[in-house]
Design an enzyme around this catalytic site. Sequence first.
Site, PDB file in Angstrom:
ATOM      1  N   GLU A   1      11.580  30.809 -24.032  1.00 12.86           N
ATOM      2  CA  GLU A   1      11.923  31.892 -23.092  1.00 12.86           C
ATOM      3  C   GLU A   1      13.208  32.615 -23.501  1.00 12.86           C
ATOM      4  OE1 GLU A   1      11.419  28.940 -19.890  1.00 12.86           O
ATOM      5  OE2 GLU A   1      10.441  30.536 -18.764  1.00 12.86           O
TER       6      GLU A   1
ATOM      7  N   GLY B   1      12.292  26.631 -21.973  1.00 16.26           N
ATOM      8  CA  GLY B   1      13.418  27.561 -21.909  1.00 16.26           C
ATOM      9  C   GLY B   1      13.864  28.062 -23.279  1.00 16.26           C
TER      10      GLY B   1
ATOM     11  N   ALA C   1      14.471  23.356 -20.844  1.00 18.32           N
ATOM     12  CA  ALA C   1      15.406  22.951 -19.792  1.00 18.32           C
ATOM     13  C   ALA C   1      15.607  21.447 -19.892  1.00 18.32           C
ATOM     14  CB  ALA C   1      14.823  23.317 -18.428  1.00 18.32           C
TER      15      ALA C   1
ATOM     16  N   GLU D   1       5.527  23.541 -19.723  1.00 18.71           N
ATOM     17  CA  GLU D   1       5.942  23.175 -18.357  1.00 18.71           C
ATOM     18  C   GLU D   1       4.814  22.594 -17.512  1.00 18.71           C
ATOM     19  OE1 GLU D   1       6.770  25.939 -19.943  1.00 18.71           O
ATOM     20  OE2 GLU D   1       8.903  26.353 -19.647  1.00 18.71           O
TER      21      GLU D   1
HETATM   22  N1  COA Z   1      15.419  17.712 -21.817  1.00 24.26           N
HETATM   23  C1  COA Z   1      16.238  16.672 -21.964  1.00 24.26           C
HETATM   24  N2  COA Z   1      16.287  15.934 -23.081  1.00 24.26           N
HETATM   25  C2  COA Z   1      15.493  16.278 -24.097  1.00 24.26           C
HETATM   26  C3  COA Z   1      14.619  17.380 -24.021  1.00 24.26           C
HETATM   27  C4  COA Z   1      14.593  18.129 -22.822  1.00 24.26           C
HETATM   28  N3  COA Z   1      13.822  19.195 -22.656  1.00 24.26           N
HETATM   29  N4  COA Z   1      13.939  17.468 -25.193  1.00 24.26           N
HETATM   30  C5  COA Z   1      14.395  16.470 -25.975  1.00 24.26           C
HETATM   31  N5  COA Z   1      15.322  15.754 -25.324  1.00 24.26           N
HETATM   32  C6  COA Z   1      16.070  14.585 -25.809  1.00 24.26           C
HETATM   33  C7  COA Z   1      15.222  13.318 -25.812  1.00 24.26           C
HETATM   34  O1  COA Z   1      15.224  12.733 -24.525  1.00 24.26           O
HETATM   35  C8  COA Z   1      15.960  12.491 -26.839  1.00 24.26           C
HETATM   36  O2  COA Z   1      17.113  11.964 -26.252  1.00 24.26           O
HETATM   37  P1  COA Z   1      17.506  10.398 -26.491  1.00 24.26           P
HETATM   38  O3  COA Z   1      17.643  10.257 -27.967  1.00 24.26           O
HETATM   39  O4  COA Z   1      18.771  10.215 -25.720  1.00 24.26           O
HETATM   40  O5  COA Z   1      16.342   9.624 -25.956  1.00 24.26           O
HETATM   41  C9  COA Z   1      16.405  13.528 -27.851  1.00 24.26           C
HETATM   42  O6  COA Z   1      16.407  14.779 -27.169  1.00 24.26           O
HETATM   43  C10 COA Z   1      15.481  13.626 -29.047  1.00 24.26           C
HETATM   44  O7  COA Z   1      14.166  13.875 -28.565  1.00 24.26           O
HETATM   45  P2  COA Z   1      12.890  13.012 -28.993  1.00 24.26           P
HETATM   46  O8  COA Z   1      11.855  13.160 -27.920  1.00 24.26           O
HETATM   47  O9  COA Z   1      13.310  11.617 -29.336  1.00 24.26           O
HETATM   48  O10 COA Z   1      12.463  13.751 -30.338  1.00 24.26           O
HETATM   49  P3  COA Z   1      10.978  13.855 -30.938  1.00 24.26           P
HETATM   50  O11 COA Z   1      11.123  14.463 -32.271  1.00 24.26           O
HETATM   51  O12 COA Z   1      10.267  12.567 -30.829  1.00 24.26           O
HETATM   52  O13 COA Z   1      10.206  14.876 -29.966  1.00 24.26           O
HETATM   53  C11 COA Z   1       9.951  16.929 -28.709  1.00 24.26           C
HETATM   54  C12 COA Z   1      10.635  16.225 -29.894  1.00 24.26           C
HETATM   55  C13 COA Z   1      10.582  18.313 -28.570  1.00 24.26           C
HETATM   56  C14 COA Z   1       8.443  17.060 -28.948  1.00 24.26           C
HETATM   57  C15 COA Z   1      10.182  16.119 -27.406  1.00 24.26           C
HETATM   58  O14 COA Z   1      11.577  15.817 -27.309  1.00 24.26           O
HETATM   59  C16 COA Z   1       9.774  16.822 -26.153  1.00 24.26           C
HETATM   60  O15 COA Z   1       8.590  16.884 -25.851  1.00 24.26           O
HETATM   61  N6  COA Z   1      10.742  17.365 -25.392  1.00 24.26           N
HETATM   62  C17 COA Z   1      10.486  18.030 -24.141  1.00 24.26           C
HETATM   63  C18 COA Z   1       9.952  19.433 -24.378  1.00 24.26           C
HETATM   64  C19 COA Z   1       9.624  20.115 -23.057  1.00 24.26           C
HETATM   65  O16 COA Z   1       8.757  19.698 -22.324  1.00 24.26           O
HETATM   66  N7  COA Z   1      10.369  21.182 -22.752  1.00 24.26           N
HETATM   67  C20 COA Z   1      10.163  21.958 -21.578  1.00 24.26           C
HETATM   68  C21 COA Z   1      11.029  21.491 -20.488  1.00 24.26           C
HETATM   69  S1  COA Z   1      10.768  22.436 -18.978  1.00 24.26           S
END
Ligand code: COA
Length: 252
Positions: free
Chosen positions: A106, A103, A58, A126
Amino acid sequence: MGVAERVATITVNRPDKLNALNDRVIAELGEAIDEARTNADVGGVILTGAGRAFIAGADISQLEHQEPIGLKALAQRGQVVFRRFETSPKPVIAAVNGFALGGGCELAMACHIRIASETAKFGQPEVKLGLTPGYGGTQRLPRLVGKGRALQLLLTGEIIDAHEAFRIGLVNRVVPADQLIATATTMMQTILANAPLALGACIEVVNAGYDLPLEDAMTLEATAFGLLAATEDKREGTRAFLEKRAPGFKGV
Ligand code: COA
């Protein structure tokens, strides 16, 4: 959504945010699966993500300022859309090309079959945000991998690779990244060689029977089995099989 040889491909296309699910993406996913379900040219659906993620969950920026009622409504809007994938009478394969977190994991679980690229990563992180999953993770994950393994993933929030996801039964197959779509397409073509009403009935009976007492679920199965006798596909399929096995057999 693109359609080729009766296979619709739905691509979540927000790669700069790793395909994170905001309201717009959820609404568009709902429109895409409804279009696939109603379009007579579509036999099955492959769902994938653009760029290096399938779906990274999400959209966290959208969760930030939500009050309880708003957050519950957001979860339920997504749940309705995910359920449209799960109840599609046309088979849906998730071709998981990268991060399938929150998500994303999911939605993959709401699909009928999951094929993962070797680079895919899965998890329900989450709890790290002080949340539970909201799009079915607490329910579909235990049903797929068992309660103990599901709780491990849900409580640690740890991210696992595609091979571990395969080992615990979260995905059906793992393939090299450059073979992901081809593998999903070949599997879909194998499926689509079968009778469409029988495919839809299998999906419906598995979904409807899964949480029923066995006896009630078996009745559902027998009803579907019997009803399919009314289809030309059943008559043709049975006749062709028997004629091949017993040349001259005309009794079907
Ligand atoms: N919601 C909103 N934006 C997200 C996102 C999410 N769930 N996951 C990634 N992004 C965005 C980042 O903010 C970043 O945006 P920006 O370039 O404008 O700053 C872009 O996507 C790239 O992500 P980044 O974190 O720089 O890549 P990474 O390779 O370093 O890390 C992840 C990848 C997936 C490990 C990391 O993005 C992450 O932990 N995301 C959240 C995952 C999560 O908790 N999901 C469950 C949500 S309920």
